[in-house]
Design a protein around this motif. Structure first.
Motif, PDB file in Angstrom:
ATOM      1  N   ASP A   1       0.823  -1.212   0.000  1.00  0.00           N
ATOM      2  CA  ASP A   1       0.000   0.000   0.000  1.00  0.00           C
ATOM      3  C   ASP A   1       0.859   1.266   0.000  1.00  0.00           C
ATOM      4  O   ASP A   1       0.402   2.324  -0.390  1.00  0.00           O
ATOM      5  CB  ASP A   1      -0.983   0.008   1.161  1.00  0.00           C
ATOM      6  N   TRP A   2       2.097   1.149   0.433  1.00  0.00           N
ATOM      7  CA  TRP A   2       3.049   2.252   0.385  1.00  0.00           C
ATOM      8  C   TRP A   2       4.324   1.664  -0.193  1.00  0.00           C
ATOM      9  O   TRP A   2       4.799   0.649   0.301  1.00  0.00           O
ATOM     10  CB  TRP A   2       3.281   2.792   1.794  1.00  0.00           C
ATOM     11  N   PRO A   3       4.892   2.243  -1.230  1.00  0.00           N
ATOM     12  CA  PRO A   3       6.019   1.604  -1.912  1.00  0.00           C
ATOM     13  C   PRO A   3       7.182   1.217  -0.996  1.00  0.00           C
ATOM     14  O   PRO A   3       7.581   1.987  -0.120  1.00  0.00           O
ATOM     15  CB  PRO A   3       6.467   2.657  -2.921  1.00  0.00           C
ATOM     16  N   VAL A   4       7.692   0.013  -1.209  1.00  0.00           N
ATOM     17  CA  VAL A   4       8.941  -0.464  -0.617  1.00  0.00           C
ATOM     18  C   VAL A   4       9.827  -0.863  -1.788  1.00  0.00           C
ATOM     19  O   VAL A   4       9.366  -0.925  -2.926  1.00  0.00           O
ATOM     20  CB  VAL A   4       8.737  -1.656   0.351  1.00  0.00           C
ATOM     21  N   GLY A   5      11.065  -1.146  -1.510  1.00  0.00           N
ATOM     22  CA  GLY A   5      11.961  -1.555  -2.578  1.00  0.00           C
ATOM     23  C   GLY A   5      12.975  -2.558  -2.083  1.00  0.00           C
ATOM     24  O   GLY A   5      13.047  -2.865  -0.892  1.00  0.00           O
ATOM     25  N   PHE A   6      13.755  -3.059  -3.000  1.00  0.00           N
ATOM     26  CA  PHE A   6      14.831  -3.998  -2.700  1.00  0.00           C
ATOM     27  C   PHE A   6      16.032  -3.535  -3.506  1.00  0.00           C
ATOM     28  O   PHE A   6      15.911  -3.233  -4.688  1.00  0.00           O
ATOM     29  CB  PHE A   6      14.421  -5.418  -3.093  1.00  0.00           C
ATOM     30  N   ALA A   7      17.192  -3.459  -2.854  1.00  0.00           N
ATOM     31  CA  ALA A   7      18.365  -2.903  -3.527  1.00  0.00           C
ATOM     32  C   ALA A   7      19.647  -3.319  -2.813  1.00  0.00           C
ATOM     33  O   ALA A   7      19.617  -3.757  -1.663  1.00  0.00           O
ATOM     34  CB  ALA A   7      18.267  -1.379  -3.559  1.00  0.00           C
ATOM     35  N   ARG A   8      20.755  -3.108  -3.518  1.00  0.00           N
ATOM     36  CA  ARG A   8      22.081  -3.301  -2.926  1.00  0.00           C
ATOM     37  C   ARG A   8      22.782  -1.959  -2.689  1.00  0.00           C
ATOM     38  O   ARG A   8      23.939  -1.919  -2.329  1.00  0.00           O
ATOM     39  CB  ARG A   8      22.930  -4.205  -3.816  1.00  0.00           C
ATOM     40  N   PHE A   9      22.029  -0.877  -2.880  1.00  0.00           N
ATOM     41  CA  PHE A   9      22.577   0.461  -2.665  1.00  0.00           C
ATOM     42  C   PHE A   9      21.432   1.413  -2.375  1.00  0.00           C
ATOM     43  O   PHE A   9      20.339   1.285  -2.933  1.00  0.00           O
ATOM     44  CB  PHE A   9      23.327   0.946  -3.911  1.00  0.00           C
ATOM     45  N   GLU A  10      21.690   2.404  -1.514  1.00  0.00           N
ATOM     46  CA  GLU A  10      20.710   3.472  -1.295  1.00  0.00           C
ATOM     47  C   GLU A  10      21.407   4.759  -0.887  1.00  0.00           C
ATOM     48  O   GLU A  10      22.494   4.737  -0.315  1.00  0.00           O
ATOM     49  CB  GLU A  10      19.669   3.093  -0.242  1.00  0.00           C
ATOM     50  N   VAL A  11      20.753   5.861  -1.211  1.00  0.00           N
ATOM     51  CA  VAL A  11      21.073   7.167  -0.653  1.00  0.00           C
ATOM     52  C   VAL A  11      19.900   7.491   0.258  1.00  0.00           C
ATOM     53  O   VAL A  11      18.741   7.373  -0.155  1.00  0.00           O
ATOM     54  CB  VAL A  11      21.207   8.253  -1.747  1.00  0.00           C
ATOM     55  N   CYS A  12      20.200   7.860   1.497  1.00  0.00           N
ATOM     56  CA  CYS A  12      19.140   8.095   2.474  1.00  0.00           C
ATOM     57  C   CYS A  12      19.285   9.487   3.076  1.00  0.00           C
ATOM     58  O   CYS A  12      20.367   9.867   3.527  1.00  0.00           O
ATOM     59  CB  CYS A  12      19.222   7.034   3.572  1.00  0.00           C
ATOM     60  N   ALA A  13      18.192  10.244   3.080  1.00  0.00           N
ATOM     61  CA  ALA A  13      18.137  11.557   3.720  1.00  0.00           C
ATOM     62  C   ALA A  13      17.214  11.445   4.927  1.00  0.00           C
ATOM     63  O   ALA A  13      16.045  11.084   4.788  1.00  0.00           O
ATOM     64  CB  ALA A  13      17.610  12.607   2.748  1.00  0.00           C
ATOM     65  N   MET A  14      17.760  11.740   6.113  1.00  0.00           N
ATOM     66  CA  MET A  14      16.981  11.636   7.351  1.00  0.00           C
ATOM     67  C   MET A  14      16.383  12.980   7.723  1.00  0.00           C
ATOM     68  O   MET A  14      17.068  14.000   7.679  1.00  0.00           O
ATOM     69  CB  MET A  14      17.881  11.146   8.474  1.00  0.00           C
ATOM     70  N   ASN A  15      15.102  12.937   8.094  1.00  0.00           N
ATOM     71  CA  ASN A  15      14.362  14.106   8.561  1.00  0.00           C
ATOM     72  C   ASN A  15      14.335  15.272   7.584  1.00  0.00           C
ATOM     73  O   ASN A  15      14.517  16.413   7.980  1.00  0.00           O
ATOM     74  CB  ASN A  15      14.893  14.593   9.916  1.00  0.00           C
ATOM     75  N   PRO A  16      14.112  15.010   6.301  1.00  0.00           N
ATOM     76  CA  PRO A  16      13.996  16.138   5.371  1.00  0.00           C
ATOM     77  C   PRO A  16      12.710  16.915   5.661  1.00  0.00           C
ATOM     78  O   PRO A  16      11.650  16.327   5.809  1.00  0.00           O
ATOM     79  CB  PRO A  16      13.956  15.469   4.004  1.00  0.00           C
ATOM     80  N   THR A  17      12.817  18.216   5.772  1.00  0.00           N
ATOM     81  CA  THR A  17      11.658  19.009   6.182  1.00  0.00           C
ATOM     82  C   THR A  17      11.362  20.185   5.261  1.00  0.00           C
ATOM     83  O   THR A  17      10.698  21.119   5.667  1.00  0.00           O
ATOM     84  CB  THR A  17      11.861  19.552   7.613  1.00  0.00           C
ATOM     85  N   ARG A  18      11.868  20.141   4.033  1.00  0.00           N
ATOM     86  CA  ARG A  18      11.544  21.249   3.137  1.00  0.00           C
ATOM     87  C   ARG A  18      10.051  21.194   2.799  1.00  0.00           C
ATOM     88  O   ARG A  18       9.367  20.182   3.031  1.00  0.00           O
ATOM     89  CB  ARG A  18      12.407  21.200   1.878  1.00  0.00           C
ATOM     90  N   ALA A  19       9.539  22.261   2.234  1.00  0.00           N
ATOM     91  CA  ALA A  19       8.106  22.344   1.943  1.00  0.00           C
ATOM     92  C   ALA A  19       7.635  21.174   1.075  1.00  0.00           C
ATOM     93  O   ALA A  19       6.582  20.596   1.308  1.00  0.00           O
ATOM     94  CB  ALA A  19       7.783  23.670   1.263  1.00  0.00           C
ATOM     95  N   LYS A  20       8.407  20.828   0.065  1.00  0.00           N
ATOM     96  CA  LYS A  20       8.070  19.680  -0.779  1.00  0.00           C
ATOM     97  C   LYS A  20       8.967  18.531  -0.329  1.00  0.00           C
ATOM     98  O   LYS A  20      10.144  18.487  -0.632  1.00  0.00           O
ATOM     99  CB  LYS A  20       8.298  20.002  -2.255  1.00  0.00           C
ATOM    100  N   TYR A  21       8.401  17.613   0.432  1.00  0.00           N
ATOM    101  CA  TYR A  21       9.143  16.548   1.092  1.00  0.00           C
ATOM    102  C   TYR A  21       9.879  15.643   0.110  1.00  0.00           C
ATOM    103  O   TYR A  21      11.088  15.503   0.158  1.00  0.00           O
ATOM    104  CB  TYR A  21       8.164  15.736   1.953  1.00  0.00           C
ATOM    105  N   GLU A  22       9.147  15.041  -0.820  1.00  0.00           N
ATOM    106  CA  GLU A  22       9.769  14.076  -1.737  1.00  0.00           C
ATOM    107  C   GLU A  22      10.467  14.784  -2.892  1.00  0.00           C
ATOM    108  O   GLU A  22      10.198  15.953  -3.172  1.00  0.00           O
ATOM    109  CB  GLU A  22       8.744  13.073  -2.264  1.00  0.00           C
ATOM    110  N   LEU A  23      11.340  14.046  -3.552  1.00  0.00           N
ATOM    111  CA  LEU A  23      12.020  14.586  -4.723  1.00  0.00           C
ATOM    112  C   LEU A  23      11.071  14.564  -5.913  1.00  0.00           C
ATOM    113  O   LEU A  23      10.273  13.631  -6.057  1.00  0.00           O
ATOM    114  CB  LEU A  23      13.271  13.773  -5.050  1.00  0.00           C
ATOM    115  N   ASP A  24      11.144  15.580  -6.758  1.00  0.00           N
ATOM    116  CA  ASP A  24      10.309  15.608  -7.953  1.00  0.00           C
ATOM    117  C   ASP A  24      11.033  14.875  -9.091  1.00  0.00           C
ATOM    118  O   ASP A  24      12.166  14.401  -8.926  1.00  0.00           O
ATOM    119  CB  ASP A  24       9.924  17.040  -8.332  1.00  0.00           C
TER     120      ASP A  24
END
Length: 155
Positions: A110-133
């Motif tokens: 119901d909410w996307p998950v993924g599977f990978a061998r690599f990730e870039v992770c941003a913790m506590n992003p709080t800009r007005a537009k939360y997700e990347l466009d």
């Protein structure tokens, strides 16, 4: 209050970038969230030895079978993840609803998950537009050298 994360992963579960490309992507994402109030707490990358679950934390509350469309008990999924220590040699599994062998990638979350061998992770992003466009995702993909998708998580 829960912590929010943006987790960017390659669209190919086994693909990994170079260290330089990973560092460039981290620097770019950090700049997206920089501001006068230090909007992002932490941005980093992680390389995994095996394909690893990149989950959405508290956001995921329901899973549906891609074979028979029945709802799958979340406890079954949590047990599977715990047994595997969140990393996999093979993403195929036998689902409890109909006994079909399906890829964990093919299950409907119901909410996307993924599977990978690599990730870039941003913790506590709080800009007005939360997700990347779309443009920002394309920029990360260019820096890494491979298309990416994002997983929005709360823990």
């Amino acid at each position: 209050m829960s912590d929010g994360y943006i987790r960017l992963i390659p669209t190919d579960v086994n693909w990994q970038p170079t260290l330089d490309a990973a560092a460039a992507a981290v620097a770019y994402v950090a700049r997206l969230f920089s501001g006068p109030d230090d909007d992002v707490e932490h941005v980093d990358h992680e390389f995994y030895d095996k394909v690893t679950l990149i989950d959405a934390g508290e956001n995921t509350t329901r899973i549906t079978c891609s074979s028979c469309l029945a709802e799958i008990d979340m406890e079954w999924f949590y047990d599977l993840i715990e047994e595997s220590s969140e990393s996999f040699d093979n993403l195929d599994t036998t689902v409890p609803c109909c006994g079909a062998v399906v890829s964990l990638v093919a299950l409907r979350y119901d909410w996307p998950v993924g599977f990978a061998r690599f990730e870039v992770c941003a913790m506590n992003p709080t800009r007005a537009k939360y997700e990347l466009d779309a443009r920002e995702l394309a920029d990360v993909a260019t820096l890494l050298g491979h298309p990416v998708t994002q997983i929005l998580a709360h823990y």
